[in-house]
Design an enzyme around this catalytic site. Sequence first.
Site, PDB file in Angstrom:
ATOM      1  CG  ASP A 188     -32.907  20.326  60.048  1.00  0.00           C
ATOM      2  OD1 ASP A 188     -32.720  21.412  59.473  1.00  0.00           O
ATOM      3  OD2 ASP A 188     -32.182  19.324  59.890  1.00  0.00           O
ATOM      4  CG  ASP A 189     -36.933  17.738  62.446  1.00  0.00           C
ATOM      5  OD1 ASP A 189     -36.582  17.649  61.250  1.00  0.00           O
ATOM      6  OD2 ASP A 189     -36.513  16.985  63.338  1.00  0.00           O
ATOM      7  CG  HIS A 205     -36.198  18.080  56.866  1.00  0.00           C
ATOM      8  ND1 HIS A 205     -34.924  17.647  56.588  1.00  0.00           N
ATOM      9  CD2 HIS A 205     -36.419  17.713  58.163  1.00  0.00           C
ATOM     10  CE1 HIS A 205     -34.405  17.061  57.659  1.00  0.00           C
ATOM     11  NE2 HIS A 205     -35.301  17.069  58.626  1.00  0.00           N
ATOM     12  CG  HIS A 263     -38.433  13.710  59.744  1.00  0.00           C
ATOM     13  ND1 HIS A 263     -37.684  12.878  60.547  1.00  0.00           N
ATOM     14  CD2 HIS A 263     -37.731  14.865  59.658  1.00  0.00           C
ATOM     15  CE1 HIS A 263     -36.585  13.509  60.935  1.00  0.00           C
ATOM     16  NE2 HIS A 263     -36.593  14.720  60.408  1.00  0.00           N
ATOM     17  CG  HIS A 270     -33.600  19.619  65.318  1.00  0.00           C
ATOM     18  ND1 HIS A 270     -32.263  19.447  65.614  1.00  0.00           N
ATOM     19  CD2 HIS A 270     -33.883  18.749  64.314  1.00  0.00           C
ATOM     20  CE1 HIS A 270     -31.765  18.505  64.819  1.00  0.00           C
ATOM     21  NE2 HIS A 270     -32.723  18.064  64.029  1.00  0.00           N
TER      22      HIS A 270
HETATM   23 ZN    ZN Z   1     -35.268  16.246  60.557  1.00  0.00          ZN
END
Ligand code: ZN
Length: 216
Positions: free
Chosen positions: A33-34, A84, A88, A172
Amino acid sequence: MLPTRIPGLVKRLYHSLTWDLYNCTDSVFLTFDDGPTPGVTKQVLDILKAFDALATFFCIGRNAERNPELISMIRSAGHIIGNHTYSHLNGMKTRNRDYYNDIQLARSFTPSELFRPPYGMISPSQIKHLKKQYTIIMWDIMSYDYDPAVSREKCLDNVITSVRPGSVVVFHDSLKASEKVLYALPRVLEFVKEKGWKGSPLRLPIRGRERKDCEC
Ligand SMILES: [Zn+2]
């Protein structure tokens, strides 16, 4: 801290979300993620390649817009991209209209029918609306690689003590998590290989966990 492994009660309560694919007998679903993040994502891709593993990247739209070359690298290596949000956003703290607009904006940079809500925070009305267009992917195991209070050894332990075929694991590819994810990932992949499992991406259609027709 929340548990490393999501309790069955939570999964049953929010059964319209995808938490795991336990009907898969030989695949583990690693998710990142991210990102994409310069200096981190490329190293994650190199580690995955070294173990012949595929994964899913839930990219932040803003990061994808800034780093299109990393998005191309993820895609061309055979991994899957997921949405995503662009900024955020925490669904529980955002008006529905603003939340949906942000997800729609992200779609230009992370075209995907997979969605993961940032922080895992999403309201029942948002779930109902987004389910029309997306498969909403949560997770089974959280590595806590982003948490400053968690050591890299603990991060690794969080995953290998709980992972099983069908697990959806969260890492992440962010600066905050980089030291831990780059330490834990090759060791997790080694563990997965020793067990005879493989790292697979979340390919649609994703079947319900009760069904036995997994296509992974
Ligand atoms: Zn995230």
